[in-house]
Scaffold this active site. Structure first.
Site, short mmCIF file in Angstrom:
data_model
loop_
_atom_site.label_atom_id
_atom_site.label_comp_id
_atom_site.label_asym_id
_atom_site.label_seq_id
_atom_site.Cartn_x
_atom_site.Cartn_y
_atom_site.Cartn_z
N TRP A 189 0.89 -1.07 0.05
CA TRP A 189 0.06 -0.05 -0.01
C TRP A 189 0.85 1.19 0.17
O TRP A 189 1.72 1.30 0.83
CB TRP A 189 -0.83 0.03 1.30
CG TRP A 189 -1.62 1.32 1.56
CD1 TRP A 189 -2.78 1.69 0.59
CD2 TRP A 189 -1.35 2.64 2.08
NE1 TRP A 189 -3.31 3.00 0.97
CE2 TRP A 189 -2.28 3.49 1.75
CE3 TRP A 189 -0.03 2.88 2.78
CZ2 TRP A 189 -2.28 4.74 2.33
CZ3 TRP A 189 -0.34 4.11 3.51
CH2 TRP A 189 -1.28 5.01 3.22
N GLU A 230 -3.01 -3.03 -2.37
CA GLU A 230 -4.40 -2.65 -1.75
C GLU A 230 -4.30 -1.24 -2.35
O GLU A 230 -3.60 -0.37 -2.19
CB GLU A 230 -3.75 -2.52 -0.27
CG GLU A 230 -4.80 -1.76 0.60
CD GLU A 230 -4.34 -1.66 2.05
OE1 GLU A 230 -5.30 -1.20 3.00
OE2 GLU A 230 -3.35 -2.50 2.24
N LYS A 232 -7.10 2.57 -2.62
CA LYS A 232 -7.63 3.40 -1.83
C LYS A 232 -8.41 4.53 -2.61
O LYS A 232 -7.91 4.71 -3.82
CB LYS A 232 -6.45 4.10 -0.77
CG LYS A 232 -7.09 4.80 0.47
CD LYS A 232 -5.80 5.15 1.29
CE LYS A 232 -6.63 5.81 2.54
NZ LYS A 232 -5.56 6.24 3.45
N ASP A 263 -9.71 -3.02 1.48
CA ASP A 263 -9.74 -2.60 2.95
C ASP A 263 -11.10 -1.75 3.10
O ASP A 263 -11.65 -1.07 2.30
CB ASP A 263 -8.77 -1.46 3.14
CG ASP A 263 -8.55 -0.88 4.44
OD1 ASP A 263 -9.33 -0.41 4.97
OD2 ASP A 263 -7.52 -1.17 5.08
N HIS A 266 -11.33 2.14 2.69
CA HIS A 266 -10.72 2.59 1.39
C HIS A 266 -11.73 3.01 0.57
O HIS A 266 -11.27 3.18 -0.70
CB HIS A 266 -9.32 1.70 0.91
CG HIS A 266 -8.28 1.88 1.88
ND1 HIS A 266 -7.15 1.34 1.54
CD2 HIS A 266 -8.13 2.52 3.35
CE1 HIS A 266 -6.28 1.61 2.61
NE2 HIS A 266 -6.85 2.16 3.49
N HIS A 290 -8.79 -6.35 4.50
CA HIS A 290 -8.32 -5.61 5.72
C HIS A 290 -9.59 -5.07 6.41
O HIS A 290 -10.32 -4.19 5.74
CB HIS A 290 -7.46 -4.28 5.49
CG HIS A 290 -5.92 -4.73 5.17
ND1 HIS A 290 -4.84 -3.86 4.99
CD2 HIS A 290 -5.28 -6.14 5.44
CE1 HIS A 290 -3.93 -4.56 5.05
NE2 HIS A 290 -4.14 -5.77 5.16
N ASP A 298 -12.12 7.68 5.72
CA ASP A 298 -11.16 6.66 6.16
C ASP A 298 -10.60 6.58 7.54
O ASP A 298 -9.47 7.33 7.85
CB ASP A 298 -10.13 6.72 5.11
CG ASP A 298 -9.09 5.54 5.52
OD1 ASP A 298 -9.19 4.41 6.01
OD2 ASP A 298 -7.78 6.01 5.30
N ASP A 300 -10.81 4.22 9.80
CA ASP A 300 -10.24 3.14 10.57
C ASP A 300 -10.37 2.74 11.98
O ASP A 300 -9.75 2.81 12.83
CB ASP A 300 -8.88 2.87 10.37
CG ASP A 300 -8.28 2.39 9.02
OD1 ASP A 300 -8.91 1.92 8.24
OD2 ASP A 300 -7.37 3.23 8.46
N ASP A 330 -7.01 -3.88 10.47
CA ASP A 330 -6.34 -2.76 9.92
C ASP A 330 -7.21 -1.71 10.32
O ASP A 330 -7.85 -1.00 9.82
CB ASP A 330 -6.10 -2.45 8.51
CG ASP A 330 -5.12 -1.36 8.13
OD1 ASP A 330 -4.72 -0.82 8.98
OD2 ASP A 330 -5.02 -1.15 6.88
#
Length: 423
Positions: A189, A230, A232, A263, A266, A290, A298, A300, A330
């Protein structure tokens, strides 16, 4: 402590109820035990790493909020915390390790110079715990990433630096997989992107393609190394354009037989990650997920047992793809007890897969194929109140880990005895 006799009795009753729907809960728990969730090392220290004694996250489209006391500040503290987390979780986990977490022995080692020896103590640690390790190049928090570009940089010196870094992470990951006897996923990433509207997206993406082509020139045995890419949608400082978009990596992965990493944080908040799984599985051999929880953007957040994680697990189980999808966490939350964040997130993910495997999928598919959509919806609603929690409590009991809310006291005790004494 929970009464084990009561847990056993509740399980037997739940087992009978699921048996009426054709579900063998004993078999489900065997399958659940095969799911290895890769724990991300960076939750324990807010993505600081150990390149220097006072390493801190510095840019790169990532931000950790909160300053809860007790974060890991040394390699030994990080391992102690991870061992504590694993002691509170049923089943076996893996470790997801970033390149900045090497055992550098207090020496400055730039990222284009990292070697297997800097991660050998991690490999030895994993052998003792009988777990696998996954790996990641760290293309952020570095002077050569300050302009917002790494593998797609128009600065040739910077771009070559990052190419060499990622090449070395692949070599290290292959050795990790070889020594541990389980393939190591090396997930790439990069934060590359533009804060405001760019004119020349094409050249940056062409450079990224060329960089990846150079990085992947060396083939490693797939039983040692699996490569993942990965994407985004946007990030901090890359709101207008991310070079490694979903479309870019999807095209590259399909053409070059690489793993795609999806993810949860993302994509646009209205996109359903679970909906992408069945499409991607038709064109690539494996996926990496993820698991996080995006809130508005984003961010997380710590994973919880919500609709998003349920759909992800259901789509994997319904596609009979448990052996083709790799699961990693993640998220990073520095505002709460970090050990607690791990345990909540991992248990929520396990619970989602348990819930999905307890679904009478064959019956539901038959109803769907026969146009009985009322009945299909009715059963999907009925399944929400089935006693799947009793199944998970039993799973924790047979794995000799805290049941239900018992893990809260264990974490509070660890905070009082270990975390609170850190400065």
């Amino acid at each position: 402590m929970k009464n084990e006799k009561s847990i056993e009795q509740l399980y037997q009753k739940a087992k009978e109820l699921y048996a009426e729907l054709g579900i063998d809960t004993d078999e489900v728990l065997k399958k659940l035990n095969d799911i290895k969730i890769s724990l991300h090392c960076w939750q324990a220290d807010d993505v600081g790493g150990f390149e220097t004694p006072d390493s801190e996250l510095n840019g790169g489209g990532i931000q950790v909020t909160g300053n809860y006391p007790g974060k890991a500040r040394t390699l030994e503290q990080l391992r102690t915390d991870l061992e504590k987390v694993m002691s509170l979780l049923p089943g076996k986990q893996r470790l997801n390790l970033h390149a900045i977490y090497g055992d550098f022995q207090g020496k400055k080692v730039d990222r284009d110079q990292i070697e297997v020896k800097h991660f050998q103590s991690w490999i030895d640690w994993a052998k003792k715990l009988n777990i696998g390790i996954d790996f990641n190049p760290t293309c952020f928090s570095h002077p050569y990433a300050d302009d917002g570009f790494t593998l797609s940089s128009k600065n040739e010196q910077h771009r070559k630096f990052w190419i060499e870094h990622v090449k070395r992470t692949r070599e290290i990951a292959a050795e990790i997989g070889k020594q541990l006897g389980t393939p190591c996923i090396n997930n790439i990433w990069i934060p590359d992107g533009s804060k405001d509207i760019p004119v020349d997206r094409y050249t940056h993406r062409a450079l990224l393609k060329d960089s990846l082509d150079e990085i992947f020139k060396i083939d490693y045995p797939k039983n040692y190394l699996k490569d993942s890419l990965e994407s985004k949608l946007f990030g901090i400082g890359s709101e207008s354009m991310v070079v490694g978009s979903h479309e870019f990596y999807m095209g590259y992965a399909v053409k070059n037989n690489k793993m795609i990493c999806i993810d949860c944080g993302h994509f646009h908040p209205t996109e359903q990650i679970g909906d992408k799984i069945s499409s991607l599985l038709l064109f690539v051999d494996e996926l990496l997920l993820h698991i996080s929880r995006g809130v508005r953007w984003d961010s997380d957040h710590v994973v919880i047992f919500n609709d998003e994680i349920q759909l992800i697990a259901q789509e994997i189980v319904r596609a009979n793809a448990l052996n083709r999808v790799n699961i990693g966490l993640d998220f990073f939350d520095g505002s709460i007890n970090r050990i607690g964040a791990y345990v909540i997130g991992t248990r929520a993910t396990q619970l989602a897969f348990l819930y999905a495997m307890l679904e009478p999928t064959k019956m539901l598919r038959e109803l769907e194929e026969n146009g009985k959509f009322f009945e299909r919806l009715a059963y999907l609603e009925i399944m929400k109140t089935k006693p799947f929690g009793a199944i998970y409590d039993y799973y924790c009991m047979i794995n000799n880990v805290p049941i239900g809310e018992d893990y809260i006291k264990e974490i509070q005790k660890y905070e009082a005895e270990v975390l609170s004494k850190r400065t």
